[in-house]
Design a protein around this motif. Structure first.
Motif, PDB file in Angstrom:
ATOM      1  N   GLY A  32       0.785  -1.235   0.000  1.00 17.84           N
ATOM      2  CA  GLY A  32       0.000   0.000   0.000  1.00 17.84           C
ATOM      3  C   GLY A  32       0.808   1.271   0.000  1.00 17.84           C
ATOM      4  O   GLY A  32       0.242   2.357   0.087  1.00 17.84           O
ATOM      5  N   GLU A  33       2.169   1.189  -0.095  1.00 17.59           N
ATOM      6  CA  GLU A  33       3.009   2.374  -0.081  1.00 17.59           C
ATOM      7  C   GLU A  33       3.961   2.375  -1.267  1.00 17.59           C
ATOM      8  O   GLU A  33       4.322   1.314  -1.792  1.00 17.59           O
ATOM      9  N   VAL A  34       4.359   3.566  -1.682  1.00 19.41           N
ATOM     10  CA  VAL A  34       5.284   3.724  -2.796  1.00 19.41           C
ATOM     11  C   VAL A  34       6.201   4.905  -2.506  1.00 19.41           C
ATOM     12  O   VAL A  34       5.798   5.876  -1.866  1.00 19.41           O
ATOM     13  N   LYS A  35       7.453   4.811  -2.967  1.00 15.75           N
ATOM     14  CA  LYS A  35       8.426   5.877  -2.784  1.00 15.75           C
ATOM     15  C   LYS A  35       8.725   6.538  -4.124  1.00 15.75           C
ATOM     16  O   LYS A  35       8.663   5.892  -5.178  1.00 15.75           O
ATOM     17  N   TRP A  36       9.084   7.820  -4.063  1.00 12.71           N
ATOM     18  CA  TRP A  36       9.405   8.562  -5.269  1.00 12.71           C
ATOM     19  C   TRP A  36      10.577   7.932  -6.012  1.00 12.71           C
ATOM     20  O   TRP A  36      10.597   7.850  -7.240  1.00 12.71           O
ATOM     21  N   VAL A  37      11.557   7.420  -5.266  1.00 16.08           N
ATOM     22  CA  VAL A  37      12.737   6.835  -5.889  1.00 16.08           C
ATOM     23  C   VAL A  37      12.371   5.615  -6.731  1.00 16.08           C
ATOM     24  O   VAL A  37      13.093   5.274  -7.687  1.00 16.08           O
ATOM     25  N   ASP A  38      11.243   4.966  -6.426  1.00 18.43           N
ATOM     26  CA  ASP A  38      10.839   3.772  -7.165  1.00 18.43           C
ATOM     27  C   ASP A  38      10.183   4.085  -8.507  1.00 18.43           C
ATOM     28  O   ASP A  38      10.149   3.232  -9.399  1.00 18.43           O
ATOM     29  N   PHE A  64       4.904   7.087   0.619  1.00 19.00           N
ATOM     30  CA  PHE A  64       3.557   7.626   0.471  1.00 19.00           C
ATOM     31  C   PHE A  64       2.584   6.478   0.296  1.00 19.00           C
ATOM     32  O   PHE A  64       2.836   5.542  -0.475  1.00 19.00           O
ATOM     33  N   ALA A  65       1.459   6.547   1.018  1.00 18.18           N
ATOM     34  CA  ALA A  65       0.467   5.473   1.000  1.00 18.18           C
ATOM     35  C   ALA A  65      -0.655   5.808   0.029  1.00 18.18           C
ATOM     36  O   ALA A  65      -1.006   6.971  -0.171  1.00 18.18           O
ATOM     37  N   LEU A  66      -1.218   4.770  -0.582  1.00 17.48           N
ATOM     38  CA  LEU A  66      -2.390   4.942  -1.436  1.00 17.48           C
ATOM     39  C   LEU A  66      -3.580   5.298  -0.546  1.00 17.48           C
ATOM     40  O   LEU A  66      -3.851   4.605   0.441  1.00 17.48           O
TER      41      LEU A  66
END
Length: 304
Positions: A32-38, A64-66
């Motif tokens: 449920g989370e994602v990072k800008w670097v990804d 950052f979480a959805l």
């Protein structure tokens, strides 16, 4: 339709490139989370910023979480399957304002204070209590200076009460929602889209409660302002003599530019409005503006 779904549809309708950006974020979201670097190699910083700005991405523990994965997916699907947005938008319905027991008590007390304008015993009691505070000034400075002091006091607490009790951001949300509905209504009329107009009409009827919400936001500080200001007004009426009754202080006469001669404080100057009332309101407006500028207090709704 959920709030997140509407926001996704709105973003895709504004910029079709956001469709792929959202899909990339969904693909890279782990737990449920994602990072800008990804995702920085696949989407632009502007697209990333739009997702955060619209609340599709929220602060998470490590990135950052959805906000709502199901709602995001539904928004993409509905954006693929349908044409222009017929209902909903970026402006959400703000939460309503509830009055505390103290607000309600102040409202009831304010209604009771209005009796002082018609019932002499109430007026005498209230004016006598306020005279303990302002009475000593009457023996030191002229009445017009005392009115300035009263206007300064009322202007100060009025400004602070409005700033503290009225949520300008929420007022802005009410205005943004109504503006959003009106803009989409105009667009639907241009397209001659009757289905969209019907949906927007239903939404507009639901949004009628916003008018009540705005009224409650504006009236809450007014209750407290009147609760404190009515006694001051009753005291000034008591000082000059209420409706022709004998004044409780020797006020003397004054010379004003409009009249051009020495006049009594109870002399009507604007129709039935007496001079002391006009002087109070002029002082109050001037002091209120000075206080707002000095304290840098914003008194207009903040747009979302």
């Amino acid at each position: 339709m959920s709030t997140v779904e509407r926001k996704v549809r709105s973003l895709v309708a504004e910029d079709d490139g956001m469709r792929e950006a959202i899909k990339v974020v969904l693909d890279h979201a782990s737990d449920g989370e994602v990072k800008w670097v990804d995702v920085r190699e696949e989407i632009s910083s502007g697209q990333w910023g739009r997702l955060i700005e619209k609340g599709i991405l929220e602060d998470g523990e490590s990135g950052f979480a959805l906000a709502d994965r199901a709602g995001i997916e539904d928004g993409l699907e509905s954006a693929d399957d349908s044409g222009p947005i017929t209902s909903g938008g970026d402006a959400d319905a703000p939460e309503g304002t509830s009055w505390s027991k103290w607000d309600k008590a102040a409202g009831l007390a304010t209604v009771g204070l209005f009796a002082g304008y018609a019932w002499a015993p109430v007026r005498q009691v209230i004016a006598g209590a306020v005279d303990v505070v302002f009475g000593p000034l009457m023996n030191v400075v002229p009445f017009h200076v005392v009115i300035m002091v009263v206007a300064l006091a009322t202007g100060l607490y009025s400004t602070l009460l409005r700033a503290g009790l009225m949520d300008m951001e929420k007022m802005g949300q009410y205005q943004d929602r109504m503006k959003n509905i009106q803009e989409r209504r105009k667009e639907a009329k241009k397209r001659d889209d009757q289905e969209a107009l019907d949906a927007i009409q239903d939404e507009q009827m639901e949004a009628m409660g916003d008018q009540l919400g705005m009224f409650k936001e504006q009236f809450r500080p007014m209750v407290w302002i009147m609760f404190l200001t009515i006694p001051a007004f009753l005291w000034m009426f008591w000082v000059v003599g209420y409706r022709g009754s004998e004044a409780n202080y020797q006020l003397g006469e004054l010379v004003i530019p409009i009249a051009g001669q020495a006049v009594e404080w109870t002399e009507p100057i604007l129709g039935p409005i007496q001079i002391w009332i006009v002087w109070y309101f002029l002082c109050s407006m001037a002091f209120t503006q000075i206080i707002q500028k000095s304290l840098n207090i914003q008194m207009s709704p903040t747009s979302a």
